[in-house]
Design a protein around this motif. Structure first.
Motif, PDB file in Angstrom:
ATOM      1  N   HIS A  78       1.585   3.829  -4.157  1.00 26.69           N
ATOM      2  CA  HIS A  78       1.355   5.222  -4.560  1.00 26.69           C
ATOM      3  C   HIS A  78       2.635   5.885  -5.051  1.00 26.69           C
ATOM      4  CE1 HIS A  78       0.978   9.594  -3.739  1.00 26.69           C
ATOM      5  NE2 HIS A  78      -0.088   9.381  -4.528  1.00 26.69           N
ATOM      6  N   SER A  88       2.490  -1.146 -13.853  1.00 24.79           N
ATOM      7  CA  SER A  88       1.246  -0.642 -13.270  1.00 24.79           C
ATOM      8  C   SER A  88       0.365  -1.796 -12.782  1.00 24.79           C
ATOM      9  CB  SER A  88       0.447   0.143 -14.316  1.00 24.79           C
ATOM     10  OG  SER A  88       1.137   1.292 -14.665  1.00 24.79           O
ATOM     11  N   MET A 134      -1.957  -3.381  -4.633  1.00 19.78           N
ATOM     12  CA  MET A 134      -2.903  -2.534  -3.909  1.00 19.78           C
ATOM     13  C   MET A 134      -4.183  -3.286  -3.574  1.00 19.78           C
ATOM     14  SD  MET A 134      -2.184   1.009  -5.868  1.00 19.78           S
ATOM     15  CE  MET A 134      -3.432   1.988  -5.090  1.00 19.78           C
ATOM     16  N   GLY A 170       0.825  -1.206   0.000  1.00 18.84           N
ATOM     17  CA  GLY A 170       0.000   0.000   0.000  1.00 18.84           C
ATOM     18  C   GLY A 170       0.860   1.257   0.000  1.00 18.84           C
ATOM     19  N   ASN A 171       1.930   1.178   0.783  1.00 15.57           N
ATOM     20  CA  ASN A 171       2.784   2.361   0.899  1.00 15.57           C
ATOM     21  C   ASN A 171       3.570   2.653  -0.376  1.00 15.57           C
ATOM     22  OD1 ASN A 171       1.975   3.012   3.428  1.00 15.57           O
ATOM     23  ND2 ASN A 171       3.564   1.789   4.448  1.00 15.57           N
ATOM     24  N   ARG A 216      -1.161  -2.504  -9.198  1.00 10.06           N
ATOM     25  CA  ARG A 216      -2.600  -2.634  -8.947  1.00 10.06           C
ATOM     26  C   ARG A 216      -2.885  -3.911  -8.144  1.00 10.06           C
ATOM     27  NH1 ARG A 216      -4.541  -2.788 -14.103  1.00 10.06           N
ATOM     28  NH2 ARG A 216      -4.632  -5.063 -13.930  1.00 10.06           N
ATOM     29  N   ARG A 265       4.525   6.105 -18.457  1.00  9.80           N
ATOM     30  CA  ARG A 265       3.690   5.396 -19.420  1.00  9.80           C
ATOM     31  C   ARG A 265       2.991   6.404 -20.358  1.00  9.80           C
ATOM     32  NH1 ARG A 265      -1.470   1.677 -17.897  1.00  9.80           N
ATOM     33  NH2 ARG A 265      -2.041   1.115 -20.034  1.00  9.80           N
ATOM     34  N   SER A 266       2.459   7.424 -19.724  1.00 12.82           N
ATOM     35  CA  SER A 266       1.712   8.401 -20.512  1.00 12.82           C
ATOM     36  C   SER A 266       2.616   9.118 -21.507  1.00 12.82           C
ATOM     37  CB  SER A 266       1.056   9.422 -19.588  1.00 12.82           C
ATOM     38  OG  SER A 266       0.186   8.759 -18.708  1.00 12.82           O
ATOM     39  N   GLU A 323       4.913  15.154 -10.026  1.00  9.72           N
ATOM     40  CA  GLU A 323       5.629  14.192 -10.858  1.00  9.72           C
ATOM     41  C   GLU A 323       5.857  14.810 -12.250  1.00  9.72           C
ATOM     42  OE1 GLU A 323       7.071  11.116 -10.348  1.00  9.72           O
ATOM     43  OE2 GLU A 323       7.649  11.483 -12.436  1.00  9.72           O
ATOM     44  N   LEU A 349       7.045  13.782 -15.058  1.00  4.50           N
ATOM     45  CA  LEU A 349       6.649  13.005 -16.240  1.00  4.50           C
ATOM     46  C   LEU A 349       5.152  13.077 -16.488  1.00  4.50           C
ATOM     47  CD1 LEU A 349       8.865   9.786 -16.077  1.00  4.50           C
ATOM     48  CD2 LEU A 349       8.997  11.684 -17.701  1.00  4.50           C
ATOM     49  N   VAL A 350       4.399  13.108 -15.405  1.00  4.16           N
ATOM     50  CA  VAL A 350       2.947  13.228 -15.534  1.00  4.16           C
ATOM     51  C   VAL A 350       2.613  14.585 -16.153  1.00  4.16           C
ATOM     52  CG1 VAL A 350       0.767  13.365 -14.264  1.00  4.16           C
ATOM     53  CG2 VAL A 350       2.467  11.634 -13.634  1.00  4.16           C
ATOM     54  N   ASN A 388       3.278   4.552  -8.431  1.00  8.01           N
ATOM     55  CA  ASN A 388       2.220   4.805  -9.394  1.00  8.01           C
ATOM     56  C   ASN A 388       2.411   6.148 -10.103  1.00  8.01           C
ATOM     57  OD1 ASN A 388       0.223   3.348 -10.451  1.00  8.01           O
ATOM     58  ND2 ASN A 388      -1.265   3.714  -8.838  1.00  8.01           N
ATOM     59  N   ASN A 389       2.796   7.122  -9.342  1.00  2.48           N
ATOM     60  CA  ASN A 389       2.944   8.452  -9.902  1.00  2.48           C
ATOM     61  C   ASN A 389       3.968   8.524 -11.033  1.00  2.48           C
ATOM     62  OD1 ASN A 389       1.096  10.307  -9.184  1.00  2.48           O
ATOM     63  ND2 ASN A 389       2.167  11.012  -7.348  1.00  2.48           N
ATOM     64  N   PRO A 390       5.213   8.175 -10.724  1.00  8.77           N
ATOM     65  CA  PRO A 390       6.186   8.230 -11.820  1.00  8.77           C
ATOM     66  C   PRO A 390       5.831   7.286 -12.959  1.00  8.77           C
ATOM     67  CG  PRO A 390       7.156   7.237  -9.854  1.00  8.77           C
ATOM     68  CD  PRO A 390       5.848   7.822  -9.449  1.00  8.77           C
ATOM     69  N   THR A 426       2.855   6.424 -13.962  1.00 13.76           N
ATOM     70  CA  THR A 426       1.798   7.037 -14.761  1.00 13.76           C
ATOM     71  C   THR A 426       2.403   8.025 -15.765  1.00 13.76           C
ATOM     72  OG1 THR A 426       0.326   6.872 -12.868  1.00 13.76           O
ATOM     73  CG2 THR A 426      -0.346   8.367 -14.628  1.00 13.76           C
ATOM     74  N   GLY A 427       3.326   8.830 -15.244  1.00 10.03           N
ATOM     75  CA  GLY A 427       3.978   9.806 -16.111  1.00 10.03           C
ATOM     76  C   GLY A 427       4.777   9.129 -17.203  1.00 10.03           C
TER      77      GLY A 427
END
Lengths: 676, 130
Positions: free
Chosen positions: A464, A505, A512, A460-461, A509, A474-475, B9, B11-12, A467-469, A471-472
């Motif tokens: 997050h 990711s 989590m 859980g810790n 998931r 991947r996007s 972030e 990259l986001v 996930n942030n980096p 997400t960036g």
């Protein structure tokens, strides 16, 4: 002539008849100490002889002679004849041939004296002989008497000896019979056999019915044994009748009277009541109880008269003690058997395996939970091994004489063995086996649970943070990969980066979801609803594999779960199955009720699960998939979820009749819930 | 359309700005709450993407602080790596219009949906104003 003779009077008498010239006869008789009677008359005196002096009258003379002869047939008769008579000698002698004839020519007293003395002497001799003869006769009589007495004694003695021998023989025979009876009794194992022996023993007595044996104890109650009419095969059947200890007749039967009872009214009324007919004469022998509670009484019904009853009673009196002992032995055996049976039942009733073993691991006693005693060694029977189990400390227990404890394995089960040394006939240990597999499993589960919780918290810790980096990353890769300003090769690289980020990711998931598995809200749902809603999802996901479902009626199989999580579990297992099956295959889902459980079976037709990893597939991070294909959390999470619902999940391989694997099967069991 | 991305972030931020740019919108960025607040007030954007969890000042704090002082109400998208009921309620409570869970499956689709929703909201507002 002796003076004493003179003094003692005449020694005899002579008879005289005829003419005594000048008293010569009297004088001579005087000189010869004889009395004389002048008539030939009978007298009680002792006569020595009769003298007849012959005169001229022959006729007279003959008459005289005949008279003497008639009166004194044995008396010597002397005929004195004077020469001067003219009697013809020849005629004289013819007449008196039997008589002594003496011529008396010139009668002188002196001629007669020697004659008389001779007579006395002769008479004395005769008397002496007579006396001797009498004495001899007496002796002979005495001898005869003696002989007769002796013969009598001998006869008596002989008869006595014969009697003694007969009695001895009879006693030997009696003793021999008694010994045989005792010997046969010692081999009797049941009351029935004893009664048969008793019946046989009294075969020489008629007019007696088969015996009745009454036995009672406070513990076992009262029993009456008697032989019935002959059954099949001519053997008398023995019947045992149970009696209530408290009944009146039983109290009478086993009263404190220990004497032999003849025609006892109580005994008679007891038997009459028992057999439903009048009972005439009885004799009852209490057999004594030697301090035990068993009080046997042997009763006979008979038609004997007084003397026979006595004989019958004597006959049995000597047999009562061995009989009593035999009956007591039978009952003791019975008690022992019953007691032994009780211990055996207790021993076998213990659910844990228990074994009494020798130093050489050979079983002395095994309870049912252990195994049947097949005579093999404990490790062969219990663990199917050819040598002692690993960790066995029995030798140490026997040498040290102190209890010890260790663990052994039997297939996939683990047993704790507590061993105690005991001294039976040889060095022995008693081993108590407890199956601690469940405990170990629970302990393992608890450790696993703690691990899972720690993983969940950590997941859980970090989820997050990652996930942030991600997400960036991947996007941005996604955006750049479609930017036509970049050459195709670069855009391909960017697509690889995006794909890697996507996989990352997914892992996050999973992590989590895993961390939040315990926090979901449960609802009362039907297993079918869950499976059916999963099926829609499954069918879209599976392209080449068929799914067949065999489900319970909609209203059955209620469970209390979070339906989304359970769907996740079902989907996860089906997905694994699909990945394991290369080429065509089938997935079969079946739900059913099993007591207090609702079972869901998910089976595939793939290669099955390798045996070496079957025990590990539910461990977290354990995976056989290639890097990137799986997180290794799917099945551990599934188990975590199912166990949170109070259920179990197990994996196994299906096998055909040849033992070849025909696919894997997962069985999910969830507690059956009832609508509240 | 003026768009603002507030996320710690980089990259986001960059990926979102790229997509917005590709779609023909003007994109601005801020790396934390206070900076985001300043840019927001200055630029008065039409569409704002705000991350919930940021060091110093959280997304909902930024939104709830800025909204009352604005003359033009923008379409606010709250983003978070923690998906679920709580995040959505948090978004609704602070006055945001929409919640986006990270990671994004398809960033173009995400941005397109946000633009579409903001447009619909705007026209609704206009209709309401008129």
């Amino acid at each position: 002539m002796r003076s004493e003779d003179v003094l003692s009077g005449p020694v005899g008498t002579i008879l005289f008849s005829g003419d005594d010239p000048k008293g010569l006869m009297r004088e001579a008789a005087f000189q010869a100490r004889l009395s004389i009677r002048s008539q030939l008359e009978e007298t009680s005196e002792r006569c020595l002889a009769a003298f007849v002096v012959l005169g001229d009258d022959l006729e007279q003379w003959q008459l005289q002679m005949q008279r003497v002869r008639t009166r004194y047939p044995d008396l010597p008769l002397v005929v004195l004849i004077e020469r001067k008579t003219g009697i013809d000698d020849a005629a004289l002698f013819a007449t008196a041939e039997k008589y002594r004839v003496q011529y008396w020519v010139d009668p002188q007293a002196r001629e007669l004296v020697p004659l008389f003395e001779k007579l006395v002497r002769l008479h004395d001799e005769f008397r002496s002989r007579e006396k001797s003869r009498k004495e001899l006769g007496l002796r002979n009589r005495q001898l005869r008497d003696l002989q007769s007495n002796l013969e009598k004694i001998v006869t008596e003695r002989t008869s006595y000896l014969a009697d003694a021998e007969r009695e001895l023989h009879s006693r030997t025979q009696t003793t021999r019979e008694l010994v045989r009876f005792i010997k046969e009794l010692s081999q009797a194992e049941t009351i029935e056999e004893i009664l048969q022996l008793v019946s046989y023993e009294m075969r020489s007595f008629h007019e007696v019915r088969p015996p009745v044996l009454a036995v009672a104890s406070q513990e076992f109650g009262a029993r009456l044994y008697f032989q019935q009419a002959r059954g099949a095969g001519g053997r008398p059947a023995t019947r045992a009748v149970e009696k209530n200890w408290g009944s009146r007749i039983v109290r009478q039967m086993w009263s404190s009277r220990s004497v032999i009872r003849t025609n006892d009214v109580d005994d008679q009324s007891y038997l009459a009541q028992e057999f439903g007919r009048p009972v005439a004469r009885t004799v009852a022998f209490p057999l004594g109880n030697r301090g035990h509670t068993q009080v046997p009484v042997l009763i006979f019904e008979h038609g004997f008269d007084g003397e026979k009853v006595e004989r019958f009673t004597r006959f049995w009196t000597v047999r009562l003690e061995p009989l009593s002992m035999a009956i007591e032995r039978v009952f003791l055996n019975r008690e022992m058997f019953s007691s032994s049976r009780m211990w055996e039942t207790i021993f076998d009733g213990i659910a844990d395996p228990i074994a009494v073993l020798t130093e050489g691991h050979e079983p002395i006693r095994l309870n049912q939970a252990f195994s049947e005693n097949t005579g093999r060694r404990c490790y062969e029977i219990f663990a199917g091994r050819s040598e002692p189990c690993e960790g066995c400390q029995m030798q140490k227990v026997l040498v040290d004489g102190e209890a010890a404890e260790w663990q052994i394995r039997r297939g996939d089960r683990v047993f704790r063995v507590k061993s105690y040394p005991i001294r039976l006939s040889k060095l022995t240990s008693i081993n108590h086996y407890t199956d601690i597999s469940k405990g170990l499993e629970l302990k393992g589960h608890a450790i696993q649970g703690e691990k899972m919780a720690a993983i969940g918290l950590m997941a859980g810790n970090i989820a997050h943070e990652l996930n942030n980096p991600l997400t960036g990353l991947r996007s941005l890769a996604q955006v750049l990969s479609v930017d036509s300003r970049f050459p195709e090769s670069v855009r391909n690289d960017l697509r690889e980066i995006e794909s890697a980020a996507e996989r990352s990711s997914r892992i996050i998931r999973d992590l989590m979801e895993f961390s939040s598995a315990g926090d979901h809200v449960r609802a009362l749902v039907s297993i079918n609803d869950v499976v059916e809603s999963s099926l829609n999802m499954i069918k879209t996901a599976l392209h080449e594999h068929a799914v067949n479902a065999d489900l319970l009626p909609a209203s059955e199989g209620m469970i209390r779960v979070d339906p989304h999580l359970l769907q996740h579990v079902v989907f996860n297992i089906v997905n694994n199955a699909s990945q394991a099956m290369r080429g065509a295959g089938e997935i079969r889902i079946r739900t059913r009720l099993a007591g207090e459980w609702v079972e869901t079976e998910i089976a595939d037709t793939g290669p099955g699960i390798p045996d070496e990893i079957l025990g590990r597939i539910f461990e977290p991070f354990f995976t056989t998939k290639a890097a990137g294909q799986g997180t290794g959390l799917g099945l551990s999470m599934s188990r975590w979820i199912i166990e949170n619902f109070g259920g179990t999940i197990a994996a196994l391989n299906q096998k055909d009749s040849n033992g070849n694997k025909t696919g894997a099967m997962f069985i999910i069991r969830l507690p059956r819930a009832r609508a509240e | 359309m003026k768009c603002l991305v507030i996320d710690d972030e980089p990259l986001v931020r960059r990926s979102l700005l790229r997509v917005l740019q590709v779609r023909g919108h003007q994109g601005f960025e801020a790396e934390d709450g206070p900076k985001g607040l300043a840019v927001w007030r200055e630029l008065q954007p039409d569409l704002v993407f705000v991350d919930i969890l940021m060091p110093g000042m959280s997304g909902p704090d930024v939104v709830s602080q800025v909204l009352p002082s604005l003359t033009i109400r923008p379409f606010v998208v709250l983003m978070s790596a923690y998906s679920g009921e709580d995040s959505e309620r948090l978004a609704a409570d602070c006055g945001a219009n929409y919640f986006l869970a990270k990671p994004f499956e398809d960033l173009f689709a995400v941005v397109d949906e946000a633009i579409e929703r903001s447009g619909a909201a705007k026209s609704a507002n206009v209709k309401g104003d008129g």
